[in-house]
Design an enzyme around this catalytic site. Structure first.
Site, PDB file in Angstrom:
ATOM      1  CB  SER A 119      -0.904  -0.060   1.181  1.00 23.27           C
ATOM      2  OG  SER A 119      -0.137  -0.299   2.507  1.00 23.27           O
ATOM      3  CD  GLU A 152      -3.636   3.256  -5.123  1.00 23.05           C
ATOM      4  OE1 GLU A 152      -3.424   2.621  -4.128  1.00 23.05           O
ATOM      5  OE2 GLU A 152      -3.605   4.508  -5.068  1.00 23.05           O
ATOM      6  CG  ASN A 190      -2.764   4.016   1.726  1.00 20.21           C
ATOM      7  OD1 ASN A 190      -3.695   4.345   2.521  1.00 20.21           O
ATOM      8  ND2 ASN A 190      -2.274   2.957   1.545  1.00 20.21           N
TER       9      ASN A 190
HETATM   10  N1  CAA Z   1     -14.717 -10.248   3.959  1.00 16.15           N
HETATM   11  C1  CAA Z   1     -15.531 -10.233   2.991  1.00 16.15           C
HETATM   12  N2  CAA Z   1     -16.631  -9.833   3.116  1.00 16.15           N
HETATM   13  C2  CAA Z   1     -17.145  -9.029   3.882  1.00 16.15           C
HETATM   14  C3  CAA Z   1     -16.083  -8.577   5.138  1.00 16.15           C
HETATM   15  C4  CAA Z   1     -14.623  -9.371   5.145  1.00 16.15           C
HETATM   16  N3  CAA Z   1     -13.891  -9.083   5.970  1.00 16.15           N
HETATM   17  N4  CAA Z   1     -16.692  -7.744   6.025  1.00 16.15           N
HETATM   18  C5  CAA Z   1     -17.860  -7.640   5.364  1.00 16.15           C
HETATM   19  N5  CAA Z   1     -17.963  -8.450   4.404  1.00 16.15           N
HETATM   20  C6  CAA Z   1     -19.130  -8.365   3.481  1.00 16.15           C
HETATM   21  C7  CAA Z   1     -20.424  -8.907   3.981  1.00 16.15           C
HETATM   22  O1  CAA Z   1     -20.573 -10.313   3.984  1.00 16.15           O
HETATM   23  C8  CAA Z   1     -21.530  -8.006   3.393  1.00 16.15           C
HETATM   24  O2  CAA Z   1     -21.702  -8.674   2.141  1.00 16.15           O
HETATM   25  P1  CAA Z   1     -23.281  -8.588   1.353  1.00 16.15           P
HETATM   26  O3  CAA Z   1     -23.486  -7.290   1.247  1.00 16.15           O
HETATM   27  O4  CAA Z   1     -23.177  -9.680   0.224  1.00 16.15           O
HETATM   28  O5  CAA Z   1     -24.223  -9.310   2.327  1.00 16.15           O
HETATM   29  C9  CAA Z   1     -20.983  -6.806   3.019  1.00 16.15           C
HETATM   30  O6  CAA Z   1     -19.535  -7.037   3.308  1.00 16.15           O
HETATM   31  C10 CAA Z   1     -21.372  -5.578   4.083  1.00 16.15           C
HETATM   32  O7  CAA Z   1     -21.038  -6.213   5.355  1.00 16.15           O
HETATM   33  P2  CAA Z   1     -21.952  -6.126   6.803  1.00 16.15           P
HETATM   34  O8  CAA Z   1     -23.340  -5.676   6.327  1.00 16.15           O
HETATM   35  O9  CAA Z   1     -21.568  -6.971   7.660  1.00 16.15           O
HETATM   36  O10 CAA Z   1     -21.288  -4.586   7.448  1.00 16.15           O
HETATM   37  P3  CAA Z   1     -21.306  -3.326   6.868  1.00 16.15           P
HETATM   38  O11 CAA Z   1     -22.409  -2.901   6.236  1.00 16.15           O
HETATM   39  O12 CAA Z   1     -21.019  -2.528   7.857  1.00 16.15           O
HETATM   40  O13 CAA Z   1     -19.876  -3.116   5.688  1.00 16.15           O
HETATM   41  C11 CAA Z   1     -17.822  -2.949   5.304  1.00 16.15           C
HETATM   42  C12 CAA Z   1     -18.700  -3.682   6.156  1.00 16.15           C
HETATM   43  C13 CAA Z   1     -17.885  -3.444   3.908  1.00 16.15           C
HETATM   44  C14 CAA Z   1     -16.408  -3.247   6.115  1.00 16.15           C
HETATM   45  C15 CAA Z   1     -17.906  -1.374   5.441  1.00 16.15           C
HETATM   46  O14 CAA Z   1     -18.011  -0.939   6.841  1.00 16.15           O
HETATM   47  C16 CAA Z   1     -16.999  -0.730   4.565  1.00 16.15           C
HETATM   48  O15 CAA Z   1     -17.099  -0.614   3.271  1.00 16.15           O
HETATM   49  N6  CAA Z   1     -16.040   0.079   5.474  1.00 16.15           N
HETATM   50  C17 CAA Z   1     -15.045   0.583   4.825  1.00 16.15           C
HETATM   51  C18 CAA Z   1     -13.851  -0.146   4.372  1.00 16.15           C
HETATM   52  C19 CAA Z   1     -12.780   0.727   3.681  1.00 16.15           C
HETATM   53  O16 CAA Z   1     -12.563   1.833   3.728  1.00 16.15           O
HETATM   54  N7  CAA Z   1     -11.762  -0.076   3.330  1.00 16.15           N
HETATM   55  C20 CAA Z   1     -10.461   0.193   2.768  1.00 16.15           C
HETATM   56  C21 CAA Z   1      -9.505   0.370   3.856  1.00 16.15           C
HETATM   57  S1  CAA Z   1      -7.957   1.054   3.198  1.00 16.15           S
HETATM   58  C22 CAA Z   1      -7.130  -0.364   2.531  1.00 16.15           C
HETATM   59  O17 CAA Z   1      -7.569  -1.543   2.536  1.00 16.15           O
HETATM   60  C23 CAA Z   1      -5.978  -0.068   2.031  1.00 16.15           C
HETATM   61  C24 CAA Z   1      -4.832   0.287   2.761  1.00 16.15           C
HETATM   62  O18 CAA Z   1      -3.695   0.402   2.089  1.00 16.15           O
HETATM   63  C25 CAA Z   1      -4.825   0.851   4.004  1.00 16.15           C
END
Ligand code: CAA
Length: 291
Positions: A119, A152, A190
């Site tokens: 990242s 990305e 990032n």
């Molecule tokens: N793995 C796979 N699927 C997952 C999961 C995981 N760890 N966590 C949640 N899901 C899925 C669920 O199964 C659900 O799927 P369906 O819609 O098909 O039923 C969907 O995601 C939504 O989950 P929930 O209903 O349980 O929970 P939510 O609506 O609160 O969503 C979330 C959870 C998708 C994590 C949401 O909170 C979100 O989008 N958060 C922000 C995530 C983000 O910004 N990620 C980027 C981080 S930065 C990065 O990764 C890069 C870096 O370099 C640091």
């Protein structure tokens, strides 16, 4: 170049997510961890996620079974010899990645492409540790990989057009939308996310608002799915600290300097969701606990 065989190095959060995505998109995936315990944990996570998709009616049982048949768990590095495309998703640490890429370079087919899910670490620097810098590229996925639509892509100085074209095709075959970035510290996402999270930690330190005020501000005022403190816990405070270091070293801009509170939490072993404690507390299955 057509990609059939993928090799994913690392079965943690990101590696298991990449493998799950690839097997459900029809790819054969060899998933490698350094020992059976870590490998089994990654495989269990993939099985649980696929089972949950079946329970929700988003995948049928036959599709789940077919996907799992395409998954080949291993602790062997040499198994990368069969791969057309390797995605490295191990810990965010240059020395560890450098060591792995040197070894992969020795066992992979000459035409195989090596990609890193880093990242923040410069792609050109990692590519230079191999004898195939033209077939080396950054392929940065987002957590949770099966859900987040973005990937990305970053070309290093020597990355060829053909390598970029193959990786763009692969990204689309994985149902991801690719964006391309220059090889600058933190790439595009990032570069935006790190100052945002850091500012939230500084606001908390200054007492501008409580943890919940700050996260609610972003959730309800900016329509972000998670507040910045919750997101930092989700990414891993140790990972965020490492990324801050790379960005600060590369750009010398104080916005990227790690806030003291972040360093203190990491020093105390509180890495966020994965250790059960960060800005919030979590149960063993990663669900947030009430304070
Ligand atoms: N793995 C796979 N699927 C997952 C999961 C995981 N760890 N966590 C949640 N899901 C899925 C669920 O199964 C659900 O799927 P369906 O819609 O098909 O039923 C969907 O995601 C939504 O989950 P929930 O209903 O349980 O929970 P939510 O609506 O609160 O969503 C979330 C959870 C998708 C994590 C949401 O909170 C979100 O989008 N958060 C922000 C995530 C983000 O910004 N990620 C980027 C981080 S930065 C990065 O990764 C890069 C870096 O370099 C640091």
């Amino acid at each position: 170049m057509t990609i059939k065989q993928l090799y994913v190095a690392g079965a943690g959060l990101m590696g298991a997510g990449i493998a799950q995505t690839a097997i459900t998109c029809g790819f054969d995936v060899t998933l490698r961890e350094v020992d059976d315990k870590l490998l089994n944990r990654g495989i269990d996570n993939i099985k649980k996620r696929l089972d949950s998709l079946v329970q929700k009616g988003k995948l049928d049982a036959a599709q789940r079974d077919a996907a799992l048949n395409r998954l080949h768990p291993t602790t062997s590095l040499e198994a990368a010899g069969r791969a057309d495309f390797v995605i490295e998703a191990i810990t965010e640490n240059f020395e560890a990645k450098q060591d792995l890429f040197k070894r992969l370079d020795g066992v992979c087919k000459p035409e195989a492409i090596l990609a890193s899910n880093t990242s923040s670490i410069p792609i050109t620097r990692m590519a230079a540790t191999t004898k195939r810098p033209d077939r080396f590229i950054g392929m940065h996925f987002f957590n949770p990989v099966p859900v987040m639509p973005l990937v990305e892509l970053t070309r290093g100085r020597e990355t060829s057009e053909a390598t970029l074209a193959t990786t763009l095709d692969l990204s689309r075959s994985l149902n991801k939308t690719p964006i391309t970035s220059l090889d600058y510290p933190g790439f595009i996402v990032n570069r935006m996310l790190v100052p945002f999270i850091n500012e939230a930690i500084r606001a908390l330190t200054e007492g501008l608002g409580t943890r919940d005020d700050i996260d609610q501000g972003a959730r309800l005022g900016l329509h972000h799915p998670m507040g910045p403190l919750e997101l930092a816990d989700f990414v891993g405070l140790d990972t965020h600290l490492y990324i801050c270091g790379v960005l600060y070293e590369g750009l010398h801009d104080p916005r990227f300097a790690a806030p003291p509170l972040l360093r203190q939490l990491v020093d105390a072993g509180h890495f966020g969701r994965k250790t059960g404690r960060g800005f919030y507390r979590y149960g063993p299955d990663g669900n947030r606990l009430a304070d």
